[in-house]
Design a protein around this motif. Structure first.
Motif, short mmCIF file in Angstrom:
data_model
loop_
_atom_site.label_atom_id
_atom_site.label_comp_id
_atom_site.label_asym_id
_atom_site.label_seq_id
_atom_site.Cartn_x
_atom_site.Cartn_y
_atom_site.Cartn_z
N THR A 1 -7.57 -42.64 -28.38
CA THR A 1 -8.24 -42.12 -29.56
C THR A 1 -8.43 -43.27 -30.56
O THR A 1 -7.76 -44.28 -30.49
N CYS B 1 -18.24 -29.46 -23.23
CA CYS B 1 -19.09 -30.23 -22.32
C CYS B 1 -19.97 -29.30 -21.48
O CYS B 1 -21.16 -29.56 -21.30
N GLY C 1 -8.07 -29.95 -27.47
CA GLY C 1 -7.42 -29.70 -26.19
C GLY C 1 -8.39 -29.73 -25.02
O GLY C 1 -9.61 -29.67 -25.19
N THR C 2 -7.80 -29.79 -23.84
CA THR C 2 -8.62 -29.87 -22.62
C THR C 2 -9.53 -28.66 -22.42
O THR C 2 -10.71 -28.83 -22.08
N PRO C 3 -9.04 -27.42 -22.64
CA PRO C 3 -9.96 -26.27 -22.45
C PRO C 3 -11.17 -26.32 -23.38
O PRO C 3 -12.29 -26.03 -22.97
N LYS C 4 -10.92 -26.73 -24.64
CA LYS C 4 -12.04 -26.80 -25.58
C LYS C 4 -12.98 -27.94 -25.22
O LYS C 4 -14.19 -27.83 -25.38
N THR C 5 -12.40 -29.06 -24.74
CA THR C 5 -13.24 -30.18 -24.29
C THR C 5 -14.14 -29.74 -23.15
O THR C 5 -15.35 -30.00 -23.15
N LEU C 6 -13.54 -29.05 -22.20
CA LEU C 6 -14.31 -28.57 -21.04
C LEU C 6 -15.39 -27.58 -21.48
O LEU C 6 -16.55 -27.67 -21.04
N PHE D 1 -18.10 -35.30 -25.21
CA PHE D 1 -16.82 -35.67 -24.60
C PHE D 1 -16.07 -36.69 -25.48
O PHE D 1 -14.86 -36.56 -25.70
N LYS E 1 -12.48 -36.08 -27.37
CA LYS E 1 -11.34 -36.93 -27.06
C LYS E 1 -10.87 -37.75 -28.26
O LYS E 1 -9.93 -38.54 -28.15
#
Lengths: 57, 142
Positions: free
Chosen positions: B14, B29, B21-26, B134, B138
């Motif tokens: 960073t 995207c 978090g990963t779920p929100k990133t996914l 993305f 991140k």
């Protein structure tokens, strides 16, 4: 719209806008980068057009 | 004197901006891949979302309006496949008109080549937009 130049300018505006918003942060930086990209698109297209003018194909 | 280790932004992945978090990133995207600008909207970047949605939508509209061709996913050859991949990058802006039978394309039209460039670049720009989503998710950019 049958003008290639007008279509090129519209294309340049939209593309420059997206790239400026991706690459820069803040209104002032984005505006400057947008204008730079727009000018580069238009001027280099005209230069490329003139360079290709003598080509027979 | 007590010393504390300085966190290296490059090492942590960073650059000082809060990652999500990963779920929100996914979700962001995938959302950006489906609807241009949706990923930024999910991350609260409303100005970017509006610009990407309007610009990419307008590029596809102009492309179809000026007799550009929406390439089908039939993969007849490598060039046709690449053209399809480029155009399909625009998400729903490609799939909705394609399902409705628009974008047949008229190679004899004066604006055919230009219109196709609008369609290709709209999809390719949305791929850049997905990468931008993305990076924001991140914490690599604001």
């Amino acid at each position: 719209m049958k003008s290639h130049f007008a279509m090129m300018v519209v294309f340049s505006i939209l593309t420059s806008l997206v790239i400026a918003f991706i690459a820069k942060n803040g209104a002032r930086e984005r505006t400057r980068y947008f204008l730079f990209l727009l000018g580069a698109f238009v001027l280099l297209s005209i230069v490329a057009g003139w360079l290709m003018y003598p080509f027979p194909f | 004197m007590e010393t504390r280790p300085v966190q290296d932004p490059e090492a942590t992945g960073t650059l000082g901006f809060p990652p999500v978090g990963t779920p929100k990133t996914l979700a962001a995207c995938v959302g950006a891949a489906i609807v241009p600008g949706l990923g930024h909207a999910l991350l609260g970047k409303w100005d970017r979302a509006a610009v990407f949605f309007c610009s990419i939508g307008l590029m596809v509209t102009i492309g179809i309006w000026f007799d550009g061709r929406l390439w089908s996913p039939d993969f007849d050859g490598i060039v046709a496949a690449l053209k399809f991949v480029a155009e399909a990058g625009a998400g729903v802006f490609y799939w909705i008109p394609w399902l409705q039978g628009a974008g047949i394309g008229d190679p004899t039209a004066y604006t055919y080549d230009y219109a196709n460039v609008f369609l290709y670049v709209a999809g390719l720009l949305n791929m850049l937009v997905i990468v931008d989503v993305f990076d924001i998710a991140k914490g690599r950019k604001p």
